[in-house]
Enzyme design. Structure first.
Site, PDB file in Angstrom:
ATOM      1  N   CYS A  70      85.166  33.385  35.631  1.00  0.00           N
ATOM      2  CA  CYS A  70      84.703  34.134  36.856  1.00  0.00           C
ATOM      3  C   CYS A  70      84.684  35.709  36.000  1.00  0.00           C
ATOM      4  O   CYS A  70      83.907  36.043  35.505  1.00  0.00           O
ATOM      5  CB  CYS A  70      85.832  34.153  37.969  1.00  0.00           C
TER       6      CYS A  70
ATOM      7  N   HIS B  19      85.227  28.654  39.316  1.00  0.00           N
ATOM      8  CA  HIS B  19      86.446  28.307  38.915  1.00  0.00           C
ATOM      9  C   HIS B  19      86.840  26.820  38.536  1.00  0.00           C
ATOM     10  O   HIS B  19      86.903  26.019  39.461  1.00  0.00           O
ATOM     11  CB  HIS B  19      87.424  28.878  40.118  1.00  0.00           C
TER      12      HIS B  19
ATOM     13  N   GLU C 141      89.327  25.599  37.328  1.00  0.00           N
ATOM     14  CA  GLU C 141      90.727  24.983  37.879  1.00  0.00           C
ATOM     15  C   GLU C 141      90.855  24.928  39.570  1.00  0.00           C
ATOM     16  O   GLU C 141      91.907  24.446  40.034  1.00  0.00           O
ATOM     17  CB  GLU C 141      91.738  26.305  37.534  1.00  0.00           C
TER      18      GLU C 141
END
Lengths: 253, 207
Positions: free
Chosen positions: B82, B189, B191
């Site tokens: 990001c 993202h 994650e």
């Protein structure tokens, strides 16, 4: 295929457990938050929202353990709301693994909390929640403290103000429709969606598959949040998404 | 020799979820914030949310810029996420013109607030969007998967060879992954992108 509409199951958390109940009466234990969140993730939930309904102040820190445990094992966005009243509450939740924090009554009491928090952690972390009740002539009023207290504030104007103060998303709940299972207040959603430049999450009233579709299509919402249709397994998340896809809505399957 | 994975803490963002995801994949990542600790890592991850200016300031005051550049010059694996990806570029126009890490040529610009049909659309770009590969430098990563985005600014690489995945936001093409040698960047993202994201992180930590 591209940008998709989101389906967000909402879990009520009381003292570290998932609970479900009808209109807050006859609340029953419905399992471990990690297990339930994992199940929703496997079924294709795009995010999960946790609403902390723990009544006693001394037990409120249990939500932190819950969020931390879920964030260890579930890798989709997690939003946490319920009783968030200060900048420190937001930071504490983000530090245990929440991706977004929902702020409701605290923003009405002190609107600067939105500016202060988003200046430091960014707009993407803050979901501003609005509980609205219909008045005459296509007007809606903001209610706070779980819908018990009227404010005299116009919900559409308030939505715009939250947008301008830096909120990243709006979670709009119709108090007239919440718990009724007879559809979202699409007029409320549309009135707000037309006024703001941030995503609107529709809440309150999901009962049939078509209701979710209408919230997205007529209400122009970007996401739909629902609790009971998923808890009581009236529909699975995949059934909702397959239905929406058939109607031509882009969803992640 | 096992990989040593470091996640850079520069004071503004939530690093826990990247660390959690790596732990879930069976590896271990250390949170690091000194030039010396960067030298000891085989892999570094620069995560991030927030404004470009604050991010660069966070790296500068901790004296991390040169050690990050040296890590990349040594051709060791690097992943920016990001804001971390945006800081890989030369400069950003978010709150004035600010210089980045210059790892990949390009700049960071605001996402156009009108779509391809010249209709206003919502900024930030929040939610799940499918990524499409323009070429296949990283073959292992599964194609045509939706991943989770949250951003108001976007990368504009000078050399489009460095763009390895894109996404389409209402007709606006967004550079979703960038790459130069062993340095990778994800605008989304990983994650927070379910299995599709964990797959990308897993491929990275095993480079």
């Amino acid at each position: 295929m591209s940008y998709t509409k989101r389906i967000i199951p909402c879990l009520d958390i009381d003292n570290g457990r998932v609970v479900k109940g009808i209109n807050f009466i006859d609340i029953k234990d419905a399992g471990d938050p990690v297990e339930v969140a994992k199940k929703y993730d496997d079924m294709g939930a795009d995010e999960i929202t946790f609403l902390d309904i723990t009544a006693t102040h001394q037990n409120r820190k249990t939500i932190l353990d819950t969020v931390e445990s879920v964030a260890n094992e579930v890798f989709i966005p997690l939003t946490v709301g319920g009783g968030v009243s200060s900048y420190q509450d937001v930071i504490t939740l983000l530090n245990v693994g929440a991706d977004k924090v929902a702020i409701n009554s605290a923003a009405v009491v002190n609107p600067n909390i939105i500016n202060n928090v988003t200046d430091k952690v960014g707009s993407q972390c803050i979901v501003a929640a609005i509980d609205a009740k219909k008045q005459a002539n296509q007007k809606w009023e903001v209610f706070i403290h779980g819908g018990r207290k009227s404010t005299g504030i116009d919900a559409v104007d308030w939505a715009k103000e939250l947008n301008d103060r830096g909120a990243g998303e709006l979670l709009v709940t119709s108090m007239d429709k919440d718990g009724t299972k007879d559809g979202f207040d699409t007029e409320l959603l549309e009135s707000i969606s037309k006024k703001v430049n941030i995503p609107v999450i529709a809440s309150g009233g999901a009962g049939e598959l078509e209701h979710l579709y209408l919230a997205l299509k007529n209400g122009k919402a970007d996401a739909v949040l629902a609790a009971s249709i998923f808890h009581y397994e009236i529909f699975t998340i995949l059934e909702v998404k397959n239905y929406l896809k058939k109607q031509g809505v882009q969803v992640r399957i | 020799m096992s990989n040593k994975i470091g996640i850079i803490d520069y004071g503004l963002c939530n690093l826990l979820n990247v660390k959690n995801a790596i732990k879930y994949l069976g590896a271990n990542a250390e949170i690091i914030d000194t030039p010396e600790s960067i030298k000891n890592q085989s892999h570094i991850i620069l995560p991030g949310v927030g404004a470009f200016k604050n991010g660069m300031r966070g790296l500068i005051i901790r004296n991390l810029v040169d050690s990050i550049k040296n890590h990349v010059l040594d051709d060791k694996p690097f992943l920016g996420i990001c804001l971390g990806m945006q800081m890989m570029l030369n400069k950003s126009y978010e709150y004035g013109e600010i210089e980045g890490l210059n790892l990949v040529d390009g700049e960071v610009i605001k996402i156009p607030n009108r779509n391809s049909a010249n209709k206003k659309h919502k900024i930030p770009h929040i939610g799940w969007n499918e990524i499409k590969y323009q070429n296949n430098k990283i073959k292992k990563i599964s194609n045509h998967k939706s991943v989770y985005f949250v951003h108001s600014y976007m990368a504009n690489c000078k050399d489009k060879e460095n763009v390895i995945a894109t996404t389409d936001y209402n007709g606006v093409k967004i550079e979703a992954m960038i790459n130069k040698k062993n340095a990778y960047g994800c605008q989304f993202h990983p994650e927070k992108s379910g299995d599709a994201g964990l797959d990308i992180l897993n491929n990275f930590i095993n480079l």
